[in-house]
Write a protein that holds these residues in place. Structure first.
Motif, mmCIF file in Angstrom:
data_model
loop_
_atom_site.group_PDB
_atom_site.id
_atom_site.type_symbol
_atom_site.label_atom_id
_atom_site.label_comp_id
_atom_site.label_asym_id
_atom_site.label_seq_id
_atom_site.Cartn_x
_atom_site.Cartn_y
_atom_site.Cartn_z
ATOM 1 N N SER A 12 -38.890 35.514 -14.502
ATOM 2 C CA SER A 12 -38.501 34.204 -13.971
ATOM 3 C C SER A 12 -37.093 34.213 -13.385
ATOM 4 O O SER A 12 -36.734 33.313 -12.620
ATOM 5 N N GLN A 13 -36.302 35.223 -13.703
ATOM 6 C CA GLN A 13 -34.938 35.336 -13.192
ATOM 7 C C GLN A 13 -34.855 36.124 -11.892
ATOM 8 O O GLN A 13 -33.780 36.240 -11.314
ATOM 9 N N LEU A 14 -35.961 36.661 -11.440
ATOM 10 C CA LEU A 14 -35.944 37.539 -10.273
ATOM 11 C C LEU A 14 -36.332 36.834 -8.980
ATOM 12 O O LEU A 14 -36.859 37.446 -8.052
ATOM 13 N N ASN A 15 -36.042 35.544 -8.895
ATOM 14 C CA ASN A 15 -36.295 34.797 -7.662
ATOM 15 C C ASN A 15 -35.520 35.445 -6.521
ATOM 16 O O ASN A 15 -34.396 35.881 -6.698
ATOM 17 N N GLY A 51 -33.672 44.613 -32.236
ATOM 18 C CA GLY A 51 -32.393 43.911 -32.179
ATOM 19 C C GLY A 51 -31.341 44.688 -31.401
ATOM 20 O O GLY A 51 -30.643 44.119 -30.549
ATOM 21 N N ARG A 52 -31.228 45.970 -31.676
ATOM 22 C CA ARG A 52 -30.239 46.785 -30.948
ATOM 23 C C ARG A 52 -30.600 46.913 -29.483
ATOM 24 O O ARG A 52 -29.728 46.884 -28.616
ATOM 25 N N LEU A 53 -31.882 47.046 -29.205
ATOM 26 C CA LEU A 53 -32.331 47.163 -27.820
ATOM 27 C C LEU A 53 -31.993 45.894 -27.037
ATOM 28 O O LEU A 53 -31.472 45.958 -25.927
ATOM 29 N N GLU A 54 -32.258 44.742 -27.634
ATOM 30 C CA GLU A 54 -31.944 43.489 -26.949
ATOM 31 C C GLU A 54 -30.433 43.336 -26.768
ATOM 32 O O GLU A 54 -29.977 42.849 -25.730
ATOM 33 N N ASN A 55 -29.658 43.768 -27.752
ATOM 34 C CA ASN A 55 -28.199 43.723 -27.598
ATOM 35 C C ASN A 55 -27.739 44.614 -26.457
ATOM 36 O O ASN A 55 -26.820 44.256 -25.717
ATOM 37 N N GLU A 56 -28.339 45.777 -26.308
ATOM 38 C CA GLU A 56 -27.947 46.690 -25.241
ATOM 39 C C GLU A 56 -28.375 46.192 -23.868
ATOM 40 O O GLU A 56 -27.635 46.321 -22.900
ATOM 41 N N LEU A 57 -29.579 45.640 -23.774
ATOM 42 C CA LEU A 57 -30.065 45.124 -22.487
ATOM 43 C C LEU A 57 -29.401 43.810 -22.127
ATOM 44 O O LEU A 57 -29.212 43.507 -20.960
ATOM 45 N N GLY A 58 -29.080 43.009 -23.123
ATOM 46 C CA GLY A 58 -28.620 41.650 -22.897
ATOM 47 C C GLY A 58 -29.823 40.718 -22.847
ATOM 48 O O GLY A 58 -30.973 41.159 -22.876
ATOM 49 N N SER A 59 -29.563 39.455 -22.769
ATOM 50 C CA SER A 59 -30.658 38.486 -22.687
ATOM 51 C C SER A 59 -31.372 38.661 -21.351
ATOM 52 O O SER A 59 -30.783 39.182 -20.397
ATOM 53 N N PRO A 60 -32.620 38.212 -21.256
ATOM 54 C CA PRO A 60 -33.313 38.299 -19.961
ATOM 55 C C PRO A 60 -32.574 37.545 -18.863
ATOM 56 O O PRO A 60 -32.537 37.999 -17.720
ATOM 57 N N ARG A 65 -29.411 38.008 -13.994
ATOM 58 C CA ARG A 65 -28.198 37.654 -13.256
ATOM 59 C C ARG A 65 -27.484 38.926 -12.780
ATOM 60 O O ARG A 65 -27.057 39.014 -11.631
ATOM 61 N N ARG A 66 -27.390 39.922 -13.661
ATOM 62 C CA ARG A 66 -26.744 41.180 -13.280
ATOM 63 C C ARG A 66 -27.533 41.894 -12.185
ATOM 64 O O ARG A 66 -26.946 42.467 -11.265
ATOM 65 N N MET A 67 -28.853 41.851 -12.279
ATOM 66 C CA MET A 67 -29.679 42.485 -11.243
ATOM 67 C C MET A 67 -29.458 41.819 -9.894
ATOM 68 O O MET A 67 -29.364 42.496 -8.871
ATOM 69 N N ARG A 68 -29.373 40.502 -9.888
ATOM 70 C CA ARG A 68 -29.150 39.794 -8.625
ATOM 71 C C ARG A 68 -27.783 40.142 -8.039
ATOM 72 O O ARG A 68 -27.623 40.248 -6.826
ATOM 73 N N GLN A 69 -26.778 40.336 -8.897
ATOM 74 C CA GLN A 69 -25.447 40.689 -8.407
ATOM 75 C C GLN A 69 -25.431 42.083 -7.793
ATOM 76 O O GLN A 69 -24.780 42.308 -6.784
ATOM 77 N N VAL A 70 -26.154 43.005 -8.413
ATOM 78 C CA VAL A 70 -26.154 44.387 -7.938
ATOM 79 C C VAL A 70 -27.053 44.552 -6.728
ATOM 80 O O VAL A 70 -26.657 45.131 -5.714
ATOM 81 N N HIS A 71 -28.251 44.048 -6.805
ATOM 82 C CA HIS A 71 -29.244 44.294 -5.760
ATOM 83 C C HIS A 71 -29.127 43.337 -4.585
ATOM 84 O O HIS A 71 -29.417 43.700 -3.475
#
Length: 78
Positions: A12-15, A51-60, A65-71
């Protein structure tokens, strides 16, 4: 949050990304999640690893948001 919920929220964040780009990004993150869920270095049990995986990835939301900034899809149009 389970992997399917995480990926659905990320989707839902990849609009603005094309359907192909969205699919590729979701597949990539799904592969990272799958590998992380099996990685004993992330914890001794499923709960610790998740828990650690979600901490490393961050929230969806944050990851999207980071993907939109980079791509920045459609940044360079011909």
């Amino acid at each position: 949050m389970n992997a399917n919920d995480y990926l659905a929220r990320l989707q839902s964040q990849l609009n603005g990304f094309s359907p192909k780009e969205q699919s590729e990004l979701i597949e990539e993150i799904a592969a990272h999640i799958e590998a992380g869920e099996k990685d004993p270095d992330l914890g001794h049990d499923d709960v610790d690893r998740a828990g650690r995986l979600e901490n490393e990835l961050g929230s969806p939301d944050e990851l999207g948001r980071r993907m939109r900034q980079v791509h920045r899809p459609k940044r360079w149009l011909d």
